[in-house]
Scaffold this motif. Structure first.
Motif, PDB file in Angstrom:
ATOM      1  N   LEU A  70       1.170  -1.376  -0.242  1.00 57.45           N
ATOM      2  CA  LEU A  70       0.230   0.211   0.262  1.00 57.45           C
ATOM      3  C   LEU A  70       0.925   1.087  -0.257  1.00 57.45           C
ATOM      4  O   LEU A  70       1.630   1.482   1.053  1.00 57.45           O
ATOM      5  N   TYR A  71       0.863   2.080  -0.412  1.00 61.31           N
ATOM      6  CA  TYR A  71       1.227   3.706  -1.271  1.00 61.31           C
ATOM      7  C   TYR A  71       0.216   4.538  -0.900  1.00 61.31           C
ATOM      8  O   TYR A  71      -0.452   5.440  -0.984  1.00 61.31           O
ATOM      9  N   PHE A  72       0.200   4.928   0.733  1.00 64.76           N
ATOM     10  CA  PHE A  72      -0.732   6.347   0.982  1.00 64.76           C
ATOM     11  C   PHE A  72       0.140   7.371   0.584  1.00 64.76           C
ATOM     12  O   PHE A  72       1.520   7.716   1.187  1.00 64.76           O
ATOM     13  N   ILE A  73      -0.559   7.874   0.059  1.00 70.12           N
ATOM     14  CA  ILE A  73      -0.371  10.216  -0.135  1.00 70.12           C
ATOM     15  C   ILE A  73      -1.390  10.174   0.215  1.00 70.12           C
ATOM     16  O   ILE A  73      -2.106  10.411   0.035  1.00 70.12           O
ATOM     17  N   ARG A  74      -0.667  11.227   0.934  1.00 69.32           N
ATOM     18  CA  ARG A  74      -1.365  12.480   1.499  1.00 69.32           C
ATOM     19  C   ARG A  74      -1.511  13.509   0.453  1.00 69.32           C
ATOM     20  O   ARG A  74      -0.411  13.608  -0.052  1.00 69.32           O
ATOM     21  N   HIS A  75      -2.687  14.242   0.525  1.00 69.42           N
ATOM     22  CA  HIS A  75      -2.818  15.864  -0.502  1.00 69.42           C
ATOM     23  C   HIS A  75      -1.844  16.296  -0.209  1.00 69.42           C
ATOM     24  O   HIS A  75      -1.140  16.231   1.392  1.00 69.42           O
ATOM     25  N   GLY A  76      -1.588  17.138  -1.121  1.00 70.61           N
ATOM     26  CA  GLY A  76      -0.687  18.545  -0.786  1.00 70.61           C
ATOM     27  C   GLY A  76      -1.098  19.435  -0.495  1.00 70.61           C
ATOM     28  O   GLY A  76      -2.727  19.139  -0.158  1.00 70.61           O
ATOM     29  N   GLU A  77      -0.487  20.870   0.235  1.00 74.01           N
ATOM     30  CA  GLU A  77      -0.677  21.711   0.857  1.00 74.01           C
ATOM     31  C   GLU A  77      -2.308  22.566   0.634  1.00 74.01           C
ATOM     32  O   GLU A  77      -2.606  22.579  -0.393  1.00 74.01           O
ATOM     33  N   THR A  78      -3.315  23.151   1.571  1.00 68.94           N
ATOM     34  CA  THR A  78      -4.668  23.143   1.439  1.00 68.94           C
ATOM     35  C   THR A  78      -3.977  24.888   2.258  1.00 68.94           C
ATOM     36  O   THR A  78      -2.954  24.652   3.129  1.00 68.94           O
ATOM     37  N   GLU A  79      -5.392  25.872   2.180  1.00 69.50           N
ATOM     38  CA  GLU A  79      -4.960  26.528   2.725  1.00 69.50           C
ATOM     39  C   GLU A  79      -4.950  26.220   4.127  1.00 69.50           C
ATOM     40  O   GLU A  79      -5.184  26.211   5.669  1.00 69.50           O
ATOM     41  N   TRP A  80      -6.113  25.411   4.675  1.00 72.37           N
ATOM     42  CA  TRP A  80      -6.678  25.403   5.661  1.00 72.37           C
ATOM     43  C   TRP A  80      -5.273  23.720   6.571  1.00 72.37           C
ATOM     44  O   TRP A  80      -5.046  24.304   7.926  1.00 72.37           O
ATOM     45  N   SER A  81      -4.633  23.262   6.101  1.00 75.24           N
ATOM     46  CA  SER A  81      -3.372  22.089   6.406  1.00 75.24           C
ATOM     47  C   SER A  81      -2.567  23.479   6.573  1.00 75.24           C
ATOM     48  O   SER A  81      -1.793  22.759   7.837  1.00 75.24           O
ATOM     49  N   ARG A  82      -2.778  24.385   6.285  1.00 74.21           N
ATOM     50  CA  ARG A  82      -1.033  25.359   6.362  1.00 74.21           C
ATOM     51  C   ARG A  82      -1.816  26.015   7.866  1.00 74.21           C
ATOM     52  O   ARG A  82      -0.867  26.800   8.535  1.00 74.21           O
ATOM     53  N   SER A  83      -2.956  26.212   8.492  1.00 75.30           N
ATOM     54  CA  SER A  83      -3.043  27.712   8.739  1.00 75.30           C
ATOM     55  C   SER A  83      -3.411  26.134  10.318  1.00 75.30           C
ATOM     56  O   SER A  83      -3.737  26.324  11.663  1.00 75.30           O
ATOM     57  N   GLY A  84      -3.250  24.635  10.232  1.00 75.73           N
ATOM     58  CA  GLY A  84      -3.867  24.047  11.123  1.00 75.73           C
ATOM     59  C   GLY A  84      -5.147  23.609  11.762  1.00 75.73           C
ATOM     60  O   GLY A  84      -6.017  23.118  13.049  1.00 75.73           O
ATOM     61  N   GLN A  85      -6.029  24.038  10.980  1.00 75.85           N
ATOM     62  CA  GLN A  85      -7.404  23.475  10.353  1.00 75.85           C
ATOM     63  C   GLN A  85      -7.771  22.490  10.145  1.00 75.85           C
ATOM     64  O   GLN A  85      -7.044  21.918   9.571  1.00 75.85           O
ATOM     65  N   HIS A  86      -8.624  22.097  10.942  1.00 72.53           N
ATOM     66  CA  HIS A  86      -9.167  19.830  11.242  1.00 72.53           C
ATOM     67  C   HIS A  86      -9.980  20.440   9.743  1.00 72.53           C
ATOM     68  O   HIS A  86     -11.081  20.696   9.556  1.00 72.53           O
ATOM     69  N   THR A  87      -9.647  19.908   8.988  1.00 68.50           N
ATOM     70  CA  THR A  87     -10.733  19.755   7.671  1.00 68.50           C
ATOM     71  C   THR A  87     -10.351  18.676   7.996  1.00 68.50           C
ATOM     72  O   THR A  87      -9.832  18.102   6.727  1.00 68.50           O
ATOM     73  N   GLY A  88     -12.234  17.884   7.485  1.00 68.82           N
ATOM     74  CA  GLY A  88     -12.734  16.694   7.339  1.00 68.82           C
ATOM     75  C   GLY A  88     -13.519  16.895   5.753  1.00 68.82           C
ATOM     76  O   GLY A  88     -13.208  16.798   4.626  1.00 68.82           O
ATOM     77  N   ASN A  89     -14.648  17.135   6.383  1.00 62.73           N
ATOM     78  CA  ASN A  89     -15.799  16.998   5.148  1.00 62.73           C
ATOM     79  C   ASN A  89     -15.263  18.549   3.902  1.00 62.73           C
ATOM     80  O   ASN A  89     -15.910  18.610   2.876  1.00 62.73           O
ATOM     81  N   THR A  90     -15.475  19.821   5.323  1.00 64.81           N
ATOM     82  CA  THR A  90     -14.967  20.911   3.524  1.00 64.81           C
ATOM     83  C   THR A  90     -14.148  20.456   2.407  1.00 64.81           C
ATOM     84  O   THR A  90     -13.187  20.335   3.206  1.00 64.81           O
ATOM     85  N   ASP A  91     -14.465  20.414   1.350  1.00 63.16           N
ATOM     86  CA  ASP A  91     -13.551  20.396   0.275  1.00 63.16           C
ATOM     87  C   ASP A  91     -13.552  21.816  -0.400  1.00 63.16           C
ATOM     88  O   ASP A  91     -13.779  22.682  -0.857  1.00 63.16           O
ATOM     89  N   ILE A  92     -11.796  21.990   0.358  1.00 62.24           N
ATOM     90  CA  ILE A  92     -11.631  23.110  -0.083  1.00 62.24           C
ATOM     91  C   ILE A  92     -10.282  21.878  -1.028  1.00 62.24           C
ATOM     92  O   ILE A  92     -10.265  21.544  -1.197  1.00 62.24           O
ATOM     93  N   PRO A  93      -9.782  23.437  -1.786  1.00 62.99           N
ATOM     94  CA  PRO A  93      -8.454  22.932  -3.508  1.00 62.99           C
ATOM     95  C   PRO A  93      -7.237  22.766  -2.277  1.00 62.99           C
ATOM     96  O   PRO A  93      -6.954  23.434  -0.840  1.00 62.99           O
ATOM     97  N   LEU A  94      -6.440  22.621  -3.357  1.00 61.52           N
ATOM     98  CA  LEU A  94      -4.717  22.890  -3.134  1.00 61.52           C
ATOM     99  C   LEU A  94      -4.791  23.986  -3.427  1.00 61.52           C
ATOM    100  O   LEU A  94      -5.529  25.026  -3.789  1.00 61.52           O
ATOM    101  N   THR A  95      -3.579  24.977  -2.294  1.00 63.29           N
ATOM    102  CA  THR A  95      -2.939  26.277  -2.709  1.00 63.29           C
ATOM    103  C   THR A  95      -2.217  25.738  -4.019  1.00 63.29           C
ATOM    104  O   THR A  95      -2.160  24.640  -4.355  1.00 63.29           O
ATOM    105  N   ALA A  96      -1.662  26.980  -4.554  1.00 62.68           N
ATOM    106  CA  ALA A  96      -0.683  26.991  -5.509  1.00 62.68           C
ATOM    107  C   ALA A  96       0.723  25.930  -4.911  1.00 62.68           C
ATOM    108  O   ALA A  96       0.867  25.262  -5.857  1.00 62.68           O
ATOM    109  N   ASN A  97       1.334  26.484  -4.029  1.00 62.51           N
ATOM    110  CA  ASN A  97       2.076  25.417  -3.764  1.00 62.51           C
ATOM    111  C   ASN A  97       2.260  24.189  -3.777  1.00 62.51           C
ATOM    112  O   ASN A  97       3.089  23.131  -4.101  1.00 62.51           O
ATOM    113  N   GLY A  98       0.649  23.698  -3.010  1.00 61.41           N
ATOM    114  CA  GLY A  98       0.088  22.550  -2.847  1.00 61.41           C
ATOM    115  C   GLY A  98      -0.093  21.411  -4.278  1.00 61.41           C
ATOM    116  O   GLY A  98       0.493  20.050  -4.049  1.00 61.41           O
TER     117      GLY A  98
END
Length: 203
Positions: A10-38
């Protein structure tokens, strides 16, 4: 005599950066996009992942995982797997851990879960059911998913309770590998964890 690989790799890949992953906000069902850096982080995975012959490619339905999958080069063959969704944070969606602990000292999602969201028992069962289906597959399986669900999946893969997932941090656009010990095929193992393209070996 060479060892025989038992079960899927199993090759597990976590998604790239989002605004909320960068700010440390818990992101479950909120469907936000990747940042340009992500998006750049996701593209950086492509040279390594493209060298691996995958028999199956599965992705969370959230756009941050699906976009990472596509930018890594697997959009066409990927199948949506709802069980790869992130932890349902319920009332804690969009909040930071420090903010939650200011009202609920000592809180951790891996022990306490989330009100109106998933408990550790529920997400453990979700991971176990997914693992049971993955074990019916063979070869290399790519899983595009999320950080805290990935920690749960890895803990359950090696038979640990969900609370142990708190020790398994996953960075954005990271690669981890879950498989079996070649010398002891009945022993599941984590053979790579939280690797970024800068540290992945060339093949």
């Amino acid at each position: 005599m060479s060892a025989i690989q038992s079960g899927p790799q199993l090759y597990f890949i976590r998604h790239g950066e989002t605004e909320w992953s960068r700010s440390g906000q818990h992101t479950g069902n909120t469907d936000i996009p990747l940042t340009a850096n992500g998006e750049d982080e996701a593209r950086a995975l492509r040279p390594w992942l493209q060298q691996i012959p995958f028999t199956f490619v599965l992705t969370s339905p959230r756009q941050r995982a699906r976009t990472t999958c596509t930018l890594a080069g697997f959009g066409r063959e990927a199948k949506i797997e709802p069980a790869l969704s992130e932890w349902d944070y319920g009332d804690y969606e969009g909040r930071r851990s420090d903010d939650i602990r200011s009202q609920r000292p000592g809180w951790t999602v891996f022990r306490d879960g989330c009100p109106s969201g998933e408990t550790p028992a529920v997400i453990s069962n979700r991971a176990d059911l997914l693992i049971a289906r993955l074990l019916l597959m063979a070869g290399n399986v790519a899983l595009f998913s999320h950080g805290q669900f990935g920690a749960v999946l890895a803990a359950r893969w090696i038979g640990l309770p969900v609370i142990k997932g708190q020790h398994l941090l996953l960075g954005p656009a990271s690669l981890s590998i879950l498989g079996n010990n070649p010398s002891h095929p009945d022993v599941r193992m984590i053979s790579l964890w939280n690797a970024s393209p800068n540290y992945l070996p060339s093949q």
